[in-house]
Design a protein around this motif. Structure first.
Motif, PDB file in Angstrom:
ATOM      1  N   THR A  28     104.195  22.326 145.216  1.00  0.00           N
ATOM      2  CA  THR A  28     104.098  23.601 145.932  1.00  0.00           C
ATOM      3  C   THR A  28     103.394  24.646 145.086  1.00  0.00           C
ATOM      4  OG1 THR A  28     106.127  23.074 147.139  1.00  0.00           O
ATOM      5  CG2 THR A  28     105.430  25.368 147.144  1.00  0.00           C
ATOM      6  N   TRP A  82     108.419  18.379 144.015  1.00  0.00           N
ATOM      7  CA  TRP A  82     108.198  19.307 145.126  1.00  0.00           C
ATOM      8  C   TRP A  82     107.883  20.709 144.631  1.00  0.00           C
ATOM      9  CZ3 TRP A  82     106.509  17.614 149.334  1.00  0.00           C
ATOM     10  CH2 TRP A  82     106.897  16.367 149.816  1.00  0.00           C
ATOM     11  N   TYR A 105     111.899  19.300 152.731  1.00  0.00           N
ATOM     12  CA  TYR A 105     112.695  18.946 151.552  1.00  0.00           C
ATOM     13  C   TYR A 105     113.624  20.097 151.162  1.00  0.00           C
ATOM     14  CZ  TYR A 105     114.066  17.982 146.783  1.00  0.00           C
ATOM     15  OH  TYR A 105     114.809  17.803 145.648  1.00  0.00           O
ATOM     16  N   ALA A 152     107.251  20.047 151.959  1.00  0.00           N
ATOM     17  CA  ALA A 152     108.061  20.799 150.996  1.00  0.00           C
ATOM     18  C   ALA A 152     109.117  21.636 151.714  1.00  0.00           C
ATOM     19  CB  ALA A 152     107.164  21.683 150.129  1.00  0.00           C
TER      20      ALA A 152
END
Length: 177
Positions: free
Chosen positions: A165, A161, A12, A9
Motif C-alpha cells: 500500500t 499489505w 485485508y 488491501a
C-alpha cells in the motif's frame, strides 16, 4: 493494477478489523482507518478524473486519521512511548499523504512547496515500503544464521499489505505530480 492492489488491501484491512482477536480497540481502529484509506485509493483513479479531489472533508478526515497514530502511541500503556511513536509514524505518514493529495491537486499551495512536500512524502513512503517488503526475505529464504521459518504468517502478511500500500501510494503521488 493499483485499483486491484488497493481494493485487496482494503479487504485485508477490513478482515483484520472484524476478525482479528486480541487486537483491542487501537488495533481495530488502525485496521478501520487502513480500510478507509485503501478504499479511497482504490476509487481515486475513477473519481474526479478531471482535476482530482477537492480539499475539504476528505483532507480533514485524513488529517485527523494521521493524528490517531501518534496520539494512540503516546496514550498507550504498553512499552516506551518513543518506540510506539516510531513504529506508528509510517501509518501517520500514509494518512498525511492522503490528506495532502486533495490539497496538492486543488492548487492550494505554490508549486515549489508542493514539490517539496510531495517529495518528502514519496521518500518516506518508499522507505517504509522497502523496509516492509524486504524485512522477511532472509527468513523466507532460510539463510544460515537467520531466524527459523515460522508457520505464523501474520507478521509477514501484514508487512506485505502495508508495504504494498505504501508503494502504491508513492506511485500515485508521483503519477499526479
Amino acid at each position: 493494477m493499483l485499483t486491484a492492489l488497493f481494493a485487496a488491501a482494503a479487504v485485508y484491512a477490513l478482515r483484520q478489523a472484524v476478525l482479528a482477536r486480541g487486537s483491542g480497540w487501537r488495533g481495530r481502529g488502525d485496521s478501520l482507518l487502513h480500510t478507509v484509506m485503501a478504499s479511497a485509493m482504490a476509487v481515486m483513479p475513477w473519481h474526479g478524473m478531471g482535476g482530482g479531489p477537492v480539499p475539504g472533508r476528505t483532507t480533514f478526515f485524513f488529517a485527523a486519521a494521521a493524528l490517531w497514530f501518534p496520539l494512540t502511541a503516546v496514550l498507550g500503556l504498553r512499552g516506551p512511548r518513543l518506540v510506539g511513536l516510531v513504529r506508528r509514524s509510517p501509518h501517520a505518514v500514509g494518512m498525511v499523504a492522503m490528506a495532502w493529495m486533495p490539497v496538492r491537486h486543488g492548487g492550494v499551495t505554490d508549486a515549489r512547496t508542493g514539490d517539496v512536500v510531495t517529495g518528502v512524502l514519496v521518500l518516506c513512503l518508499l522507505a517504509y515500503a522497502l523496509r516492509s517488503l524486504t524485512r522477511d526475505m532472509p527468513t523466507l529464504r532460510g539463510d544460515p544464521g537467520s531466524v527459523g521459518i515460522s508457520t505464523d504468517l501474520g507478521g509477514p502478511c501484514e508487512r506485505f499489505w502495508h508495504g504494498s500500500t505504501a508503494m502504491g501510494m508513492a506511485i500515485v503521488l508521483l503519477m499526479h505530480h
